[in-house]
Structure formats: C-alpha cells, structure tokens
Design an enzyme around this catalytic site. Structure first.
Site, short mmCIF file in Angstrom:
data_model
loop_
_atom_site.label_atom_id
_atom_site.label_comp_id
_atom_site.label_asym_id
_atom_site.label_seq_id
_atom_site.Cartn_x
_atom_site.Cartn_y
_atom_site.Cartn_z
N HIS A 75 0.84 -1.21 0.00
CA HIS A 75 0.00 0.00 0.00
C HIS A 75 0.87 1.26 0.00
CE1 HIS A 75 -3.66 -2.42 0.59
NE2 HIS A 75 -2.79 -3.25 1.18
N HIS A 79 -1.72 3.65 -5.06
CA HIS A 79 -1.94 2.20 -5.06
C HIS A 79 -3.42 1.84 -5.07
CE1 HIS A 79 -2.44 3.09 -0.76
NE2 HIS A 79 -3.16 1.98 -0.70
N ASP A 81 -6.40 -1.11 -3.66
CA ASP A 81 -6.69 -2.12 -2.63
C ASP A 81 -7.43 -3.28 -3.28
OD1 ASP A 81 -5.69 -0.43 -0.71
OD2 ASP A 81 -7.64 0.00 0.23
N HIS A 85 -7.72 -7.22 1.28
CA HIS A 85 -7.12 -6.28 2.22
C HIS A 85 -7.89 -6.23 3.54
CE1 HIS A 85 -4.85 -2.97 3.70
NE2 HIS A 85 -5.61 -1.99 3.28
N HIS A 195 -13.79 0.65 4.42
CA HIS A 195 -13.26 -0.42 3.54
C HIS A 195 -14.25 -1.58 3.43
CE1 HIS A 195 -9.33 1.68 3.90
NE2 HIS A 195 -9.10 1.12 2.73
N GLU A 208 -5.86 4.83 -4.08
CA GLU A 208 -5.42 5.73 -3.00
C GLU A 208 -4.05 6.35 -3.28
OE1 GLU A 208 -7.88 3.19 0.36
OE2 GLU A 208 -5.87 2.53 -0.11
#
Ligand SMILES: *[C@@H]1O[C@H](CO)[C@@H](O)[C@H](O)[C@H]1NC(C)=O
Ligand SMILES: *[C@@H]1O[C@H](CO)[C@@H](O)[C@H](O)[C@H]1NC(C)=O
Ligand SMILES: *[C@@H]1O[C@H](CO)[C@@H](O)[C@H](O)[C@H]1NC(C)=O
Length: 242
Positions: A75, A79, A81, A85, A195, A208
């Site tokens: 991360h 990047h 996810d 994760h 998330h 992100e």
C-alpha cells in the site's frame, strides 16, 4: 455516379482518420502517480518510506550491469486495494490484486472537488450531484491543498470517506472506482467500516494516494495498471488521466 460515391466515401474516411489522429495529439497526459521516494509518507508512520532500493550488482564493483532490488509495502504511494485487504475470507479465496477488473481501472472518470470543511459524509455525497451513469470518480480534497502526500510524516487528520458517505455511495450510485488524494479512501476514524462498505461486494476498487496537484475538476479518461502480483492485498500502480 458510383465513382463519385466511392470518392466521397474515401474523403470521408480520410477525414475521420485525420480527426482521430488530431484528437490524440491534442490530448494531454496527466501523470497522477506520486514518485516513489524515501520521503514518501507511509500510513501510520512518522518516518516515511525510507530506504527501499539497493544495488545487488553494480558496475562499480565489477559487474557487467547495475541491478537493484526493492522492498515496498503493498500500500505504498499511489496504489489500489484488493478485497483481500479487509476480508479474511477474500484473502483465503484468493481475491488479490490480480482479480481487480482492468475494465474498472480503465475508462471515463470524473474528477470532483469536495467541500474543504468536512470529511466525505452522506450529506456531502448527496450535495455533489454526481450523474447516475458515472462509474469512476476521483475525489480532490483538502489533502491536495495541504500537500499531505509531499509530507513525510503521516497525518491522521486527512480528509476522506466517513462510513455513512461510503454506504451512501454504494447504495445510491454506480461508482465502481473511488480515487482519493491521500493514503486511504477511509477517514482515519472510520478505516474499517469504509473499507468494508467498498470491498464487501468485490465490485468497487479503492484507488489511493493519487497526485491531483495539477488536475482541474472535470471529465477525463483514466488509465491504471497495477502489477499482476499474485497474493498481494494491494499494489502500487501507475495512473494517468488523458
Ligand atoms: C551503476 O551503479 C554505479 C555504482 O556501482 C552508479 O555509480 C551508477 O550511477 C549506476 N549507473 C546507473 C545507470 O544507474
Ligand atoms: C561494492 O563492494 C563493496 C565491498 O564489498 C561494498 O562495501 C559496496 O557496498 C559495494 N557497492 C555497491 C554499489 O554494490
Ligand atoms: C476528517 O476526519 C479526521 C479524523 O479521521 C479529522 O481529524 C479531520 O479533522 C476531519 N476533517 C475535516 C475537514 O473535518
């Protein structure tokens, strides 16, 4: 008559080819990826990324070529996810970064600026009036004004989604890619619930650590290609807007 018609068709097709080439030339490419440097901030860390690359073979020491190896968290910097994760079951089932849809990672995208005095709540999401068909949105926030990605020390007071904002997005829009200008799409105090909301259905990709410094709000074409790293719950990615 037939000859005239085919000549007209030829001219028309030349015109089409010419204008699509011209289109391509006029389109600027904006790199929205942060450089990976030792000063890059890392989630939760005071000291940033630090030393991450070293020469294993070097010309100076008699090798025929320079060759380095690097060690990076999944991360790091700009990047994506993966579902694995935040969900143990998705980790066990292998929903790593290689399972992320290239169709979601590439296509028309909207860059929107959000109010500077709030995190992204349901109320903020509602007020943005994002058209129903939009599938990819990059949220430009106070984080960019504060230059947070250019500060080595992690700042937990960054702007991002609150749980109700994330749930509102999932329930009321067709957005499948959520981009943001700091290390997490989730506000520090709502890291897990945001998330969970985004990754639960394995349809939404959080993007992100974007660099939106030079990006005006508006419509673009987004292109991201994370490395095809089996087992990784996230991965640095190069991203551009055209
Ligand atoms: C190759 O490595 C040497 C150190 O052995 C370094 O001085 C040089 O800049 C490197 N060359 C390139 C092209 O990276
Ligand atoms: C070259 O070799 C020396 C001695 O083994 C070592 O100290 C140095 O770190 C090496 N440098 C590079 C660039 O590989
Ligand atoms: C957003 O939430 C963080 C906590 O996660 C808080 O420190 C920050 O002040 C909030 N930002 C705004 C603009 O309200």
């Amino acid at each position: 008559m037939a000859k005239n018609k085919s000549l007209a068709l030829l001219l028309l097709s030349l015109l089409v080819v010419h204008s699509s080439l011209a289109d391509h030339r006029n389109h600027r490419i904006f790199d929205i990826t942060h450089s990976i440097t030792s000063e890059l901030p890392i989630y939760g860390s005071k000291n940033g990324l630090g030393h991450f690359i070293r020469l294993v073979h070097s010309i100076k020491n008699g090798s025929i070529a320079n060759e380095s190896e690097f060690k990076l968290g999944t991360h790091t910097g700009t990047h994506v996810d993966a579902p694995s994760h935040f969900f143990q079951k998705y980790y066990d089932q292998g929903f790593d970064v290689t399972t992320l849809s290239l169709k979601v990672l590439n296509g028309p995208a909207l860059v929107v600026e959000v109010p500077k005095d709030k995190n992204i709540t349901a109320e903020v999401m509602k007020s943005l009036n994002i058209p129903k068909g939009v599938r990819r949105v990059l949220f430009k926030t106070l984080n960019t004004d504060r230059q947070l990605m250019h500060k080595t020390e992690f700042h937990s007071d960054f702007t991002a989604f609150m749980e109700d904002g994330a749930k509102w997005l999932v329930d009321n829009t067709n957005i499948k890619l959520v981009g943001l200008d700091y290390l997490s799409v989730a506000a520090y105090v709502d890291a897990a619930p945001v998330h969970y909301a985004f990754l639960r259905n394995r349809e939404i990709i959080p993007l992100e650590g974007l660099n939106l410094d030079d990006i005006q709000p508006g419509r673009y074409s987004l292109h991201c290609l994370p490395l095809k790293m089996v087992g990784a719950d996230g991965c640095p990615t190069r991203c551009i807007l055209i």
